[in-house]
Design an enzyme around this catalytic site. Structure first.
Site, mmCIF file in Angstrom:
data_model
loop_
_atom_site.group_PDB
_atom_site.id
_atom_site.type_symbol
_atom_site.label_atom_id
_atom_site.label_comp_id
_atom_site.label_asym_id
_atom_site.label_seq_id
_atom_site.Cartn_x
_atom_site.Cartn_y
_atom_site.Cartn_z
ATOM 1 C CE LYS A 33 6.830 27.039 23.062
ATOM 2 N NZ LYS A 33 6.900 27.519 21.584
ATOM 3 C CB SER A 66 11.602 20.091 19.483
ATOM 4 O OG SER A 66 11.686 21.148 20.625
ATOM 5 C CD GLU A 112 20.018 33.874 20.910
ATOM 6 O OE1 GLU A 112 19.251 33.307 20.943
ATOM 7 O OE2 GLU A 112 20.826 34.674 21.025
ATOM 8 N N GLY A 116 23.359 28.735 20.238
ATOM 9 C CA GLY A 116 21.823 29.031 19.224
ATOM 10 C C GLY A 116 21.429 29.932 19.394
ATOM 11 C CG ASP A 122 18.726 32.484 16.902
ATOM 12 O OD1 ASP A 122 17.065 32.539 16.766
ATOM 13 O OD2 ASP A 122 18.038 31.958 17.637
ATOM 14 C CB SER A 140 10.672 28.218 29.400
ATOM 15 O OG SER A 140 11.594 27.082 29.156
#
Length: 340
Positions: free
Chosen positions: A70, A95, A221, A225, A227, A325
């Protein structure tokens, strides 16, 4: 720019955006963050290669500044703000990993930062965010809308809202992780990438277009979750209820208006994994590569192992990249998960 409510955002959230980043934007981002973000290494494990039946090349962004990829997108985005925007400050919602990344990037660039974080955020992530000098505003992730809280703060205080994934500069910055992997390891036959809101995966797809256009790129994923998988099957963005998973960094409810079209047009497939499979992957990293990986960070490796379990010859003899990640997990939490 000023939105209808008076809040400052980095770009309008169009339903069908035309300002999507390109492979050239990822290359430009790499130049801008060079010397500030770490160029993380490429790790290998002979035992993992034997298990998968392929040459597995791991990009460990748990070794990045703030402990996750990030920082790449956050620093790239903040470095492009105007002098006026820098003076007014930034606000973000996260988060944990985006929170820390924006907080550190803001500190490096001397920009005031406020971060909206869930009250149940991992203690280590919360402490790190505050340690980098950011002010933290708490919220209940199951009953409150973090984006609305951040948007309101932006409007009230004139701060620039820095989204965690759905912005061209953020996506381009995140894509530099895969760009480095491809530069250092060479072209790949397949690439597995962790998937939450889609910023890392979108940027990785752009990097692959530039340096390894023949690679099959998979997003992974949490099963709880899914999506992104639902969205790609439906051909539109599908919003789900707040998922409950140990992969807190990927507990998103929907893809972004920019990440969705990039995934729709370029991703090979989206796979899902269970929390138990994430723990197995965390254990693999700890025992074979001696690195500490958080549950979200283990998504890509877990997805690769699930794919090979379903078809042992799927990647036989191939060169497969895996993007880790992040590694921001409390030691007590890591021990409780992996030590069982």
């Amino acid at each position: 720019m000023i939105g209808r409510s008076g809040s400052r955002t980095l770009a309008p959230m169009a339903a069908d955006p035309t300002d999507l980043p390109t492979p050239d934007d990822v290359r430009a981002a790499a130049s801008r963050i060079a010397g500030t973000a770490h160029r993380t290494p490429v790790l290998t494990s002979r035992l993992t290669d034997s298990e998968i039946g392929a040459s597995v090349l791991v990009k460990p962004e748990n070794l990045q500044r703030t402990g996750s990829f990030k920082f790449r997108g956050a620093f790239h985005t903040l470095s492009r703000l105007s002098a006026e925007q820098r003076r007014a400050g930034v606000v973000a919602f996260s988060s944990g990993n985006h929170a820390q990344a924006v907080a550190l990037a803001a500190s490096v660039l001397d920009i005031p930062a406020t971060i909206v974080m869930p009250t149940d955020a991992p203690a280590g992530k919360l402490a790190a965010t505050q340690g980098y000098g950011a002010a933290v505003v708490g919220y209940d992730r199951y009953t409150e809308d973090r984006e609305q809280i951040a948007t309101t703060l932006s409007g009230e205080r004139g701060m620039t809202l820095v989204p965690p994934f759905d912005h061209p500069d953020v996506i381009a910055g995140q894509g530099t992780a895969a760009l480095e992997l491809l530069e250092d390891a060479g072209p790949l036959d397949a690439l597995f990438v962790c998937l939450g809101g889609g910023g890392l995966l979108s940027g990785s797809l752009l990097a692959a277009q530039a340096l390894s256009p023949g690679a099959a790129v998979y997003g992974v994923e949490p099963e709880a979750g899914d999506d992104a998988r639902q969205s790609l099957r439906a051909g539109r963005i599908v919003r789900i209820e707040q998922p409950r998973t140990i992969a807190d960094g990927a507990a998103t409810t929907a893809l972004g208006t920019r990440t969705f079209p990039i995934l729709r047009d370029h991703v090979t497939d989206v796979l899902t994994v269970t929390d138990d499979q994430l723990v197995d992957a965390m254990r693999t990293f700890a025992t074979r590569m001696k690195i500490l990986v958080e549950p979200t960070g283990a998504l890509a490796m877990a997805g690769l192992r699930v794919a090979v379990a379903a078809d042992p010859q799927r990647f036989a003899g191939a060169r497969v990249g895996v993007v880790v990640s992040g590694g921001n997990v409390d030691l007590d939490r890591f021990t409780a998960l992996v030590g069982g």
